[in-house]
Each structure stands twice: as C-alpha cells, then as structure tokens.
Design a protein around this motif. Structure first.
Motif, PDB file in Angstrom:
ATOM      1  N   ARG A  81       0.840  -1.210   0.000  1.00  0.00           N
ATOM      2  CA  ARG A  81       0.000   0.000   0.000  1.00  0.00           C
ATOM      3  C   ARG A  81       0.876   1.261   0.000  1.00  0.00           C
ATOM      4  O   ARG A  81       0.578   2.234  -0.685  1.00  0.00           O
ATOM      5  CB  ARG A  81      -0.927  -0.020   1.218  1.00  0.00           C
ATOM      6  CG  ARG A  81      -1.896   1.162   1.308  1.00  0.00           C
ATOM      7  CD  ARG A  81      -2.947   1.140   0.194  1.00  0.00           C
ATOM      8  NE  ARG A  81      -3.880   0.053   0.322  1.00  0.00           N
ATOM      9  CZ  ARG A  81      -5.048   0.126   0.983  1.00  0.00           C
ATOM     10  NH1 ARG A  81      -5.381   1.257   1.591  1.00  0.00           N
ATOM     11  NH2 ARG A  81      -5.855  -0.923   1.041  1.00  0.00           N
ATOM     12  N   TRP A 213     -12.045   0.013  -7.494  1.00  0.00           N
ATOM     13  CA  TRP A 213     -11.421   0.398  -6.222  1.00  0.00           C
ATOM     14  C   TRP A 213     -12.484   0.578  -5.141  1.00  0.00           C
ATOM     15  O   TRP A 213     -12.317   0.117  -4.015  1.00  0.00           O
ATOM     16  CB  TRP A 213     -10.616   1.682  -6.417  1.00  0.00           C
ATOM     17  CG  TRP A 213     -10.030   2.227  -5.140  1.00  0.00           C
ATOM     18  CD1 TRP A 213     -10.518   3.226  -4.354  1.00  0.00           C
ATOM     19  CD2 TRP A 213      -8.851   1.754  -4.479  1.00  0.00           C
ATOM     20  NE1 TRP A 213      -9.720   3.424  -3.259  1.00  0.00           N
ATOM     21  CE2 TRP A 213      -8.688   2.533  -3.296  1.00  0.00           C
ATOM     22  CE3 TRP A 213      -7.912   0.756  -4.761  1.00  0.00           C
ATOM     23  CZ2 TRP A 213      -7.623   2.345  -2.420  1.00  0.00           C
ATOM     24  CZ3 TRP A 213      -6.862   0.584  -3.881  1.00  0.00           C
ATOM     25  CH2 TRP A 213      -6.718   1.357  -2.720  1.00  0.00           C
ATOM     26  N   TYR A 214     -13.572   1.247  -5.505  1.00  0.00           N
ATOM     27  CA  TYR A 214     -14.673   1.470  -4.560  1.00  0.00           C
ATOM     28  C   TYR A 214     -15.261   0.130  -4.097  1.00  0.00           C
ATOM     29  O   TYR A 214     -15.535  -0.065  -2.912  1.00  0.00           O
ATOM     30  CB  TYR A 214     -15.755   2.323  -5.227  1.00  0.00           C
ATOM     31  CG  TYR A 214     -17.016   2.480  -4.409  1.00  0.00           C
ATOM     32  CD1 TYR A 214     -17.062   3.343  -3.309  1.00  0.00           C
ATOM     33  CD2 TYR A 214     -18.175   1.760  -4.730  1.00  0.00           C
ATOM     34  CE1 TYR A 214     -18.225   3.480  -2.550  1.00  0.00           C
ATOM     35  CE2 TYR A 214     -19.340   1.889  -3.988  1.00  0.00           C
ATOM     36  CZ  TYR A 214     -19.352   2.754  -2.898  1.00  0.00           C
ATOM     37  OH  TYR A 214     -20.501   2.884  -2.153  1.00  0.00           O
ATOM     38  N   ARG A 216     -13.743  -2.895  -4.166  1.00  0.00           N
ATOM     39  CA  ARG A 216     -12.764  -3.797  -3.543  1.00  0.00           C
ATOM     40  C   ARG A 216     -12.078  -3.209  -2.307  1.00  0.00           C
ATOM     41  O   ARG A 216     -11.358  -3.919  -1.616  1.00  0.00           O
ATOM     42  CB  ARG A 216     -11.672  -4.157  -4.576  1.00  0.00           C
ATOM     43  CG  ARG A 216     -12.203  -4.757  -5.881  1.00  0.00           C
ATOM     44  CD  ARG A 216     -12.035  -6.255  -5.911  1.00  0.00           C
ATOM     45  NE  ARG A 216     -12.651  -6.827  -7.089  1.00  0.00           N
ATOM     46  CZ  ARG A 216     -11.984  -7.243  -8.156  1.00  0.00           C
ATOM     47  NH1 ARG A 216     -10.675  -7.130  -8.178  1.00  0.00           N
ATOM     48  NH2 ARG A 216     -12.622  -7.765  -9.184  1.00  0.00           N
ATOM     49  N   LYS A 217     -12.268  -1.900  -2.053  1.00  0.00           N
ATOM     50  CA  LYS A 217     -11.535  -1.259  -0.949  1.00  0.00           C
ATOM     51  C   LYS A 217     -11.764  -1.942   0.406  1.00  0.00           C
ATOM     52  O   LYS A 217     -10.799  -2.132   1.157  1.00  0.00           O
ATOM     53  CB  LYS A 217     -11.881   0.229  -0.853  1.00  0.00           C
ATOM     54  CG  LYS A 217     -10.886   0.987   0.052  1.00  0.00           C
ATOM     55  CD  LYS A 217     -11.059   2.483  -0.057  1.00  0.00           C
ATOM     56  CE  LYS A 217      -9.957   3.200   0.725  1.00  0.00           C
ATOM     57  NZ  LYS A 217      -9.899   2.884   2.134  1.00  0.00           N
ATOM     58  N   LEU A 220      -9.464  -4.880   0.454  1.00  0.00           N
ATOM     59  CA  LEU A 220      -8.060  -4.470   0.484  1.00  0.00           C
ATOM     60  C   LEU A 220      -7.679  -3.920   1.863  1.00  0.00           C
ATOM     61  O   LEU A 220      -6.568  -4.154   2.343  1.00  0.00           O
ATOM     62  CB  LEU A 220      -7.792  -3.417  -0.604  1.00  0.00           C
ATOM     63  CG  LEU A 220      -7.964  -3.909  -2.054  1.00  0.00           C
ATOM     64  CD1 LEU A 220      -7.946  -2.744  -3.031  1.00  0.00           C
ATOM     65  CD2 LEU A 220      -6.873  -4.927  -2.415  1.00  0.00           C
ATOM     66  N   ASP A 221      -8.607  -3.183   2.493  1.00  0.00           N
ATOM     67  CA  ASP A 221      -8.358  -2.661   3.846  1.00  0.00           C
ATOM     68  C   ASP A 221      -8.292  -3.794   4.876  1.00  0.00           C
ATOM     69  O   ASP A 221      -7.537  -3.728   5.841  1.00  0.00           O
ATOM     70  CB  ASP A 221      -9.453  -1.656   4.249  1.00  0.00           C
ATOM     71  CG  ASP A 221      -9.315  -0.345   3.496  1.00  0.00           C
ATOM     72  OD1 ASP A 221      -8.230  -0.103   2.920  1.00  0.00           O
ATOM     73  OD2 ASP A 221     -10.286   0.430   3.462  1.00  0.00           O
TER      74      ASP A 221
END
Length: 544
Positions: A81, A213-214, A216-217, A220-221
C-alpha cells in the motif's frame, strides 16, 4: 491458486489482444473520414506521444505490480500500500512533467517533422498539443492497473483497457466526423479532436478502475489488518531497483516508435531534396508510417504475443540451470515465431493491393509501399522476442547496446537511402537497423546461454520451403481471380483476400500437419483444436 493465476493471465491477455484488435480495426473508418491529409497530421502527433508516455511511466507500473505481489506473498500488505501511494504521486508528477514537455516542445517537434510553411507548422503543433493532455492521466491509470495486477486481480486491468480503447475510438470517429460533416470545420480541428480522444479514453479507463477500487476497498483494507508489519522497506532503494531494471524494457517498448520518429524527422526533408513537393512527401510518409505500418503490425502483435508466453519457462529453466529444458524452450519460441510470422508477412506482401484497398483506398503506390514493408514484420517480431529472451537470461543490459546500434544505422542511412530509393529506402534503412540489433541479441543469447542454433536453422529452412509453396499456390489463385475480379473495388478485394488467403493458409497448414512440424510446435493445443474441428479421429476409436 495456480488456476486463479492462469485464469487471471488469460483474462488480461484476452483484454490486451481485444484492445489491440480494436486499435487496429478503427483505422479503416478513420481513414474514410479524414483521408490521407488527416492521417498525416494524426501520425505526426502519435509517434512523439508514444515515446513520451513510455518515458513518463518508465516501467514503474509493471515493477510496482511485481513488488506488491512479492510483499503480499510475505503478508506484508502495508508495504504494498505504501509503494502504491508513493507510486501514484510519482506517476502524477512524471505524467504532468511529460505533458508540459510535449506541450511546449510541440512547435520544435513540428518543425523537425515537416518541411512546411508557418501556417501548416501551426496545424501540426495544435494536433500534438491536443494529444499531450493524455500524458496527465495515462501514467496514473497504468499504476492503478499495476496495483490490481499485484493482487492477482486481472479483471480491472483488462476491462479498463477495453473500455479505454472503445471510448477513445468512438470519440475519435464521432468527433472527427462531426467536425467535418456536421459543423463543417477544418481538418486540423477534426484531427485535434481525434488525438484528444486519447485523454477522453484514459478518463473512461480510469472511471472503470475507480469503480473497482470502490467495490474492492473493504477487502483491500481488511488485508492491512492481517499485515505482519515485520519489514521496514526503503522506498528509495525500491525505486532505484525499479528504474535500473526497467530502463532496458522501456527502450525495447519504444524501439518501434523510435525508428518511426527517425522517419518522421528525416523523411520529408530527404524527399524535398530530391524534388518532391511537400504534399507528395506527406502522402508518401502517411503510406509508410501510418497506413502500411498499421497493417504490418497485425501479424507482429499476434505472433509475438504467442511466442512471449514461452519466455517465463525460459527464465525458470535458466535460473535452475536446466540447460536441456532451456534449449527446448528456445527452440520452441523461435520456431513458433517464424512459423506464424513468415506466412503472414508473405501473404501481406503478395496481397498488398487488395488489402490496401480494403483498409484505405485503391492506391497502387500505397500498395507498393505495403508490399515492400510487409516482410519487415518478421524482424519486428524477432527483435521483440530476442530482447525478451535476454530478459529471461538476465542479460537485458545488451538490449540497450543492440537498440542503439540499430537506431544509429537507421539514422545514418535513412536520408541517403531515401534519396536513392524514395520510400523503399526508408524501409531498407529500417530493415538494416533491425537486422543489426537482432544479430547482436542472437550473439549474446548464444554466448551467455550456450544455445546451439542448429535445430532452429534446419527447421527454419523447412518453414521457408513450406512458405514458398504456400506463396506459389496463393500467387496462382490470386492471378486467376484477378482475371475477373478487380482490386479497385472494396467488395471484390475482400473476396480476393478471403479466397487467396484461404487457399494459401490451407496449403501451409496442410504441409505443417503432414510433416508433423505443427504438432511438434503446438502439441496438445493443436490436438484439442483438431478434435474440435473433427479433423482428427479420437485415439480411442483408432485403438478399437
């Protein structure tokens, strides 16, 4: 995990190939809208843009993808990241610097590109500046693609590539058509809209990535919560490694545009010095650097993509010091490349007139340029693959030497050869430059991998014989069809191509199958295809 990786690789490869096909096919309607005057302007801007975009990204997205994948495997998600965030900043900065550089250098690049009056130089400058805006977005977008790929998620990259290409092409075609036929604007405006489409397409591709991104965030977080946190990585050291390792690949990636740039900066000057008007010189330049090149690059893309899939196996065998397996993989790579590229380039050269008519218009001079240029496809493919093999055996430093030698030969000989042979002189200079670069690459491969070329030479001779027989059969059919079909008609040209190429391909692959060569090269893939096409009886029935 392995099946997920293979599936991801397939998705990304499919997306890349679809994107390239779209990028090749659109030239047919685009030429009909803007004509040769428009394609000349378009090409003047796109060659420098390609070089600027490669320098701006400098191989960082691919390298970041590899590092993220590496640290994810170690469960050091925070490192990935951190690298991603810093990479975004770097790509924003380099993209913006590249945009400013191209925008303000456009008048100089325009003057270098063409022997034109001030008003016409302003047109070239305007078109170059229109495409330069894409440099702000594309490096940034490429890094986000690399981030997803680093997480073994290929769908976002593949879809964003396809969406970017579709948006760009639609904006190019509709925009140029609207300017010329609805608003009755100038050609320079139409082509500026067409080149500005690169920026609009990049926005479309970026929108897809933001949506992913929205979505999968949260996942990922969540990975960050499982971060081991045992490694403190120096970003300075990582980027130093990235730039040192990426530099040779950046050069290889822009080899073709660099050769085209030499033509762009010397062609018009050389043609004007032997008495051709500015308009004729520009027409010939378009035939060479846009119209013929777009067609020639088709077999190069397909053959190279197929051959490069074998390079990871070469790397693995080289690292393991498995000489026997590495030689087998190298044999396979060279033979597959030649088996696919040689007949395609011969076919393009032989059927140059009807092919040129289908893509653009009936033009005997343009067809002659394509006929001379088509065989160079073999060299384009060989250079890409030999450079990739040098990467596989960890000798990529020599790619810089080979490319610089090739470019020096092209630069030294281009003007003298154009003065002697006109457009064919530029083709010959490119041929000699690429040949020198390939010879250097082959010498390095032989020296450092101790690879014997004996089998490849023997098989190459066999492939050349098959290609010669294919050429003879295609030539007979083509001459016969030309008695009652005309290459001046698009519809009849399509028929000539389909029948002639169909006969030629049938002869070539029949010889490949009968000799067993095709089976040795493609193995199980060919068996599956033959079974599907019902050209081969199932082994079970034979045994019964």
């Amino acid at each position: 995990m392995q099946s997920k990786l293979l599936r991801g690789t397939f998705i990304l490869t499919f997306g890349t190939i679809l994107s390239k096909i779209l990028g090749l096919i659109y030239v047919i309607p685009f030429f009909q809208i803007v004509g040769r005057q428009g394609t000349v302007l378009y090409q003047y801007s796109y060659v420098p843009y390609t070089i600027f975009i490669s320098v701006a990204t400098a191989g960082v997205p691919l390298a970041v993808s590899k590092f993220i994948s590496k640290y994810n495997a170690l469960e050091e998600y925070a490192v990935g990241r951190k690298l991603f965030k810093s990479g975004l900043m770097i790509m924003l900065v380099t993209g913006f610097i590249a945009f400013l550089a191209m925008y303000f250098a456009s008048p100089i690049l325009a003057e270098m590109s063409t022997q034109e009056k001030k008003a016409n130089l302003q047109e070239v400058t305007t078109v170059m500046r229109a495409v330069s805006f894409a440099l702000i977005v594309v490096p940034f977008m490429s890094l986000i693609r690399g981030y997803f790929q680093g997480h073994q998620s290929m769908g976002p990259s593949a879809l964003s590539q396809v969406v970017e290409q579709i948006v760009r092409i639609l904006f190019t075609l509709l925009g140029a058509y609207a300017v010329l036929n609805i608003f009755h604007g100038k050609m320079v405006t139409a082509v500026s809209v067409a080149t500005f489409a690169a920026f609009i397409g990049a926005i479309g591709g970026l929108a897809v990535l933001f949506w992913y991104w929205y979505k999968r965030k949260p996942y990922l977080d969540e990975l960050l919560e499982h971060d081991k946190g045992t490694m403190d990585i120096s970003l300075k050291e990582i980027y130093k490694e990235i730039f040192i390792s990426a530099f040779p690949f950046v050069l290889v990636g822009i080899a073709n545009p660099l050769f085209q740039a030499i033509d762009q900066f010397t062609f018009s000057k050389a043609m004007s010095e032997i008495g051709y008007s500015s308009k004729v010189a520009k027409d010939f330049f378009s035939m060479l650097n846009f119209e013929s090149h777009k067609i020639v690059i088709i077999p190069v893309s397909l053959a190279t993509a197929f051959s490069l899939t074998l390079v990871p196996s070469i790397t693995k065998a080289f690292v393991a010091n498995d000489r026997k397996n590495m030689n087998r993989q190298l044999n396979q790579t060279f033979q597959v490349l030649l088996f696919l590229t040689l007949p395609a380039s011969i076919g393009l050269s032989l059927l140059a007139e009807p092919i040129y008519t289908v893509f653009y218009q009936h033009d005997l001079i343009g067809a002659e340029v394509l006929r001379a240029y088509a065989p160079v496809a073999i060299l384009f493919s060989l250079y890409s693959v030999t450079a990739a093999i040098l990467q596989g055996i960890n000798e990529q430093r020599f790619t810089i030497l080979s490319l610089l030698v090739g470019l020096l030969i092209k630069l030294s000989l281009n003007i003298p050869l154009i003065k002697m042979m006109e457009t064919k002189g530029a083709v010959l200079a490119t041929t000699l430059g690429y040949t020198a670069a390939i010879i250097i690459n082959l010498i390095v491969i032989k020296t450092y991998s101790r690879y014997p070329f004996r089998l490849v030479w023997r098989r190459s001779l066999l492939i050349i014989i098959f290609a010669g027989l294919m050429w003879a059969g295609t030539e007979v059919v083509y001459k016969f069809l030309s008695l009652f079909l005309s290459s001046a008609s698009k519809g009849q040209s399509i028929l000539i191509i389909l029948v002639s190429a169909g006969v030629g391909a049938s002869i070539y692959f029949y010889l490949g199958l009968k000799s067993g060569l095709a089976n040795r090269l493609f193995g199980s893939r060919l068996d599956r295809l033959m079974t599907k096409l019902k050209l081969q009886k199932r082994r079970g029935s034979v045994e019964d």
